[in-house]
Write an enzyme that holds these catalytic residues in place. Structure first.
Site, PDB file in Angstrom:
ATOM      1  N   CYS A  96     -15.397  -4.229   3.574  1.00 53.31           N
ATOM      2  CA  CYS A  96     -14.078  -3.730   3.989  1.00 53.31           C
ATOM      3  C   CYS A  96     -13.142  -3.459   2.819  1.00 53.31           C
ATOM      4  O   CYS A  96     -12.572  -2.364   2.710  1.00 53.31           O
ATOM      5  CB  CYS A  96     -13.393  -4.737   4.914  1.00 53.31           C
ATOM      6  SG  CYS A  96     -14.464  -5.532   6.108  1.00 53.31           S
ATOM      7  N   MET A  98      -2.165 -19.343 -17.669  1.00 51.52           N
ATOM      8  CA  MET A  98      -2.521 -18.474 -16.551  1.00 51.52           C
ATOM      9  C   MET A  98      -1.268 -17.992 -15.837  1.00 51.52           C
ATOM     10  O   MET A  98      -0.340 -18.775 -15.625  1.00 51.52           O
ATOM     11  CB  MET A  98      -3.430 -19.214 -15.556  1.00 51.52           C
ATOM     12  CG  MET A  98      -4.825 -19.483 -16.066  1.00 51.52           C
ATOM     13  SD  MET A  98      -5.940 -20.086 -14.753  1.00 51.52           S
ATOM     14  CE  MET A  98      -5.298 -21.749 -14.487  1.00 51.52           C
ATOM     15  N   CYS A 155      11.882  16.945  23.588  1.00 47.11           N
ATOM     16  CA  CYS A 155      11.147  16.169  22.581  1.00 47.11           C
ATOM     17  C   CYS A 155      11.235  14.662  22.794  1.00 47.11           C
ATOM     18  O   CYS A 155      10.308  13.938  22.455  1.00 47.11           O
ATOM     19  CB  CYS A 155      11.637  16.522  21.176  1.00 47.11           C
ATOM     20  SG  CYS A 155      13.378  16.153  20.877  1.00 47.11           S
ATOM     21  N   CYS A 156      12.342  14.149  23.315  1.00 52.31           N
ATOM     22  CA  CYS A 156      12.492  12.704  23.483  1.00 52.31           C
ATOM     23  C   CYS A 156      12.520  12.284  24.948  1.00 52.31           C
ATOM     24  O   CYS A 156      12.893  11.154  25.271  1.00 52.31           O
ATOM     25  CB  CYS A 156      13.786  12.219  22.829  1.00 52.31           C
ATOM     26  SG  CYS A 156      13.990  12.752  21.134  1.00 52.31           S
ATOM     27  N   CYS A 172      -6.219 -14.259 -13.570  1.00 50.93           N
ATOM     28  CA  CYS A 172      -6.519 -15.035 -14.780  1.00 50.93           C
ATOM     29  C   CYS A 172      -7.581 -16.086 -14.476  1.00 50.93           C
ATOM     30  O   CYS A 172      -8.524 -16.284 -15.254  1.00 50.93           O
ATOM     31  CB  CYS A 172      -5.256 -15.723 -15.295  1.00 50.93           C
ATOM     32  SG  CYS A 172      -3.917 -14.616 -15.747  1.00 50.93           S
ATOM     33  N   CYS A 189     -17.303  -8.704   3.560  1.00 47.31           N
ATOM     34  CA  CYS A 189     -16.041  -7.973   3.699  1.00 47.31           C
ATOM     35  C   CYS A 189     -15.273  -7.851   2.390  1.00 47.31           C
ATOM     36  O   CYS A 189     -14.951  -6.755   1.941  1.00 47.31           O
ATOM     37  CB  CYS A 189     -15.166  -8.624   4.764  1.00 47.31           C
ATOM     38  SG  CYS A 189     -13.618  -7.732   5.038  1.00 47.31           S
ATOM     39  N   CYS A 208      -1.683 -15.639 -12.975  1.00 44.71           N
ATOM     40  CA  CYS A 208      -2.041 -15.142 -11.641  1.00 44.71           C
ATOM     41  C   CYS A 208      -3.453 -15.570 -11.300  1.00 44.71           C
ATOM     42  O   CYS A 208      -4.170 -16.131 -12.147  1.00 44.71           O
ATOM     43  CB  CYS A 208      -1.935 -13.612 -11.572  1.00 44.71           C
ATOM     44  SG  CYS A 208      -3.115 -12.777 -12.657  1.00 44.71           S
ATOM     45  N   TYR A 219      -6.151 -18.188 -23.604  1.00 42.85           N
ATOM     46  CA  TYR A 219      -5.546 -19.318 -22.900  1.00 42.85           C
ATOM     47  C   TYR A 219      -5.751 -20.599 -23.711  1.00 42.85           C
ATOM     48  O   TYR A 219      -6.686 -20.713 -24.506  1.00 42.85           O
ATOM     49  CB  TYR A 219      -6.163 -19.475 -21.505  1.00 42.85           C
ATOM     50  CG  TYR A 219      -6.094 -18.222 -20.673  1.00 42.85           C
ATOM     51  CD1 TYR A 219      -4.917 -17.864 -20.013  1.00 42.85           C
ATOM     52  CD2 TYR A 219      -7.203 -17.386 -20.560  1.00 42.85           C
ATOM     53  CE1 TYR A 219      -4.847 -16.702 -19.260  1.00 42.85           C
ATOM     54  CE2 TYR A 219      -7.131 -16.222 -19.803  1.00 42.85           C
ATOM     55  CZ  TYR A 219      -5.960 -15.879 -19.162  1.00 42.85           C
ATOM     56  OH  TYR A 219      -5.896 -14.724 -18.425  1.00 42.85           O
TER      57      TYR A 219
END
Length: 550
Positions: free
Chosen positions: A130, A9, A547-548, A14, A125, A11, A62
């Site tokens: 989400c 594996m 502007c600033c 996997c 979620c 990650c 695997y």
């Protein structure tokens, strides 16, 4: 339980792949795979063949071996606890944001936790809310920019070819990865939490009956219980609707094709986010709004969003309801007072309803409001002394960050503490383009709360970041208390509104005045600088500033 050592594996994806394969093996009741431990743990029926499990793993590429020491005949959940354990026992119904936050906080405080989940771990979620929606919305935004942007005069337009199957695979892979990393993996590595697969209902105020997913029932006693069962899409009572293959957001997010014509019933967050996403991916979209868009909010928000959506070719029918829905020959027919509307697909997004039915909450003395949501106080206590609730099944706002905060505080209180959740400065974001972000009071809400207000609205033509982006759609509005100037609320419609609203929330929480806000240093050429400029409009004509200038 059968423990299997797995090599190869790389990650968490996997691990999720192996787990899915094991769950398809005959006799397997439950499987969990830990990437960090390089192990798979399987609960199986008596007589289940471990060799088939090894073969399923090997077929994925695997290497696997059975840990002989760990083979135990069992139909009980992984990591079940000793019933004689003297620690405080907390039962948690659900496994979403509120449930996980509570379970982990309670375990951290020394309690033993039984977490009961009838479906997929992770709740709304990460699985169907989400996370997948924001991935789809982002992909749609990229598609839109390739087709059209403010810089088309100097950058050639490249209309995208939408390969929905590949987008969906990318979306689901990230969902699976996050579910494993943030939910399943954490549960597997927390010995104080037992996961019980099944559907819970109350027998009384101290006991649950769990209909186990693999058959049978189990009576579970508890010292404290948290109900965090979430919510499901609401379906309006439109004649004929239930007899049609309509979508809710759940089906829409995993649709394997982009419909040519999509009708959307709804006028708030989910309806508008998905309507725009589908339009940008190629659908001709019509929105049916019973009132106006975001009619409960400041009217300027709905007006700005309506204009933006119509500019993209989305048809927005305000004050329009479907009186009848039918489906014939692969087509939806919606009857309205404006005539008949036909579409290839129909998305119903009219809110969400608390998952409280069938739980026998009355047997435990838990009171619901008129919408079926659990009534709680600021400490997440229900009307039953040992039962708490958090998240979308309650009468609190349905946001995952509210749910998680509520779950944490519920765990503190269930363990003898005294924590509360103050939602006076709760930020909210809608991920349309432009985005909508709000915090605190609108003008109307402030008036109803007894405040006399002084408000200013800054159009984005005066925000340098918006000007250099060539995107001045929207506004920033500040609501202040008359006299004191204390900031009471902020409403924003703009690109990246969600990235600036937390600054406004902190300002409200700190009881800052608009003068305080105007005096702060904000980095130039950021959207959040718009808050400073909006505050300055209480004292100056910003059109006359350099502007600033401060």
């Amino acid at each position: 339980m059968i423990e299997i050592n797995v090599e190869g594996m790389t990650c968490t994806g996997c691990a999720a792949q192996i787990e899915a394969a094991l769950q398809q093996v005959a006799g397997v009741l439950q499987a969990s795979v830990s990437y960090t431990e390089r192990k798979a743990r399987v609960v199986a029926q008596a007589g289940a063949d471990p060799e088939r499990m090894l073969a399923a793993i090997a077929a994925l590429g695997y290497r696997a071996t059975v840990n002989e020491v760990a083979i135990v005949a069992s139909a009980e959940p992984i990591a079940s606890h000793d019933e004689d354990d003297s620690r405080l026992h907390i039962a948690v119904i659900g496994s979403g944001g509120a449930a996980m936050a509570a379970a982990l906080k309670a375990a951290e405080g020394g309690a033993r936790v039984t977490l009961i989940e009838r479906g997929i771990i992770g709740g709304t979620c990460v699985n169907v809310g989400c996370v997948p929606s924001k991935i789809m919305i982002r992909a749609a935004h990229v598609a839109h920019l390739r087709r059209e942007s403010p810089f088309d005069a100097g950058l050639s337009v490249t209309p995208p070819i939408v390969l929905r199957d590949r987008l969906l695979a990318q979306q689901q892979a990230r969902v699976d990865e996050l579910r494993q990393a943030k939910y399943e993996g954490i549960l597997q590595s927390t010995p104080a939490i037992t996961v019980l697969r099944g559907e819970a209902r109350f027998q009384d105020e101290q006991q649950l009956v769990v209909a186990l997913s693999d058959g049978g029932e189990r009576v579970l006693g508890f010292d404290r219980c948290l109900v965090a069962s979430g919510a499901s899409p609401a379906v309006p009572a439109i004649p004929g609707l239930k007899d049609t293959p309509y979508w809710t957001s759940t089906e829409a997010l995993v649709s394997d094709a982009i419909p040519n014509r999509l009708a959307v019933i709804g006028s708030s967050v989910v309806a508008l986010e998905l309507a725009q996403a589908f339009a940008r991916l190629g659908s001709q979209v019509t929105i049916l709004a019973r009132h106006t868009l975001f009619y409960r909010d400041d009217p300027a928000i709905g007006e700005a969003l309506t204009a933006a959506l119509r500019m993209e070719g989305i048809e927005v029918l305000e004050h329009t309801q479907a009186s009848q829905v039918s489906h014939d020959n692969g087509e939806f027919i919606l009857s309205t007072h404006q005539g008949e509307l036909r579409a290839e697909q129909l998305l119903v997004a009219t809110g969400r309803t608390a998952n409280t039915r069938g739980m026998n909450l009355e047997a435990a003395g838990v009171k619901l409001n008129q919408h079926g949501a659990i009534q709680i106080d600021q400490g997440m206590r229900t009307s039953a002394v040992n039962i708490y609730a958090a998240g979308d099944c309650t009468d609190q706002p349905q946001f995952v960050y509210v749910a998680a905060a509520a779950g944490t505080r519920a765990a503190i209180n269930m363990s003898g503490g005294e924590a509360s959740l103050n939602l006076d400065a709760m930020p909210a974001v809608v991920f349309t383009d432009p985005q909508v972000a709000t915090v605190g009071y609108s003008e109307v809400q402030a008036y109803l709360a007894g405040f006399e207000t002084d408000s200013r609205t800054l159009i984005l033509d005066h925000v340098p970041r918006a000007l250099v982006n060539f995107d001045t759609r929207g506004f920033i509005k500040l609501v202040a208390e008359a006299g004191s100037g204390r900031l009471l609320g902020v409403q924003v419609v703009s690109a990246e509104a969600g990235e600036l609203i937390q600054t406004a929330a902190i300002a409200i929480r700190a009881r800052m005045t608009v003068q305080d806000l105007a005096d702060q240093l904000f980095p130039y050429l950021t959207m959040v600088e718009g808050l400073k400029l909006a505050a300055q409009t209480f004292f100056k004509d910003v059109k006359q500033l350099s502007c600033c200038a401060s």
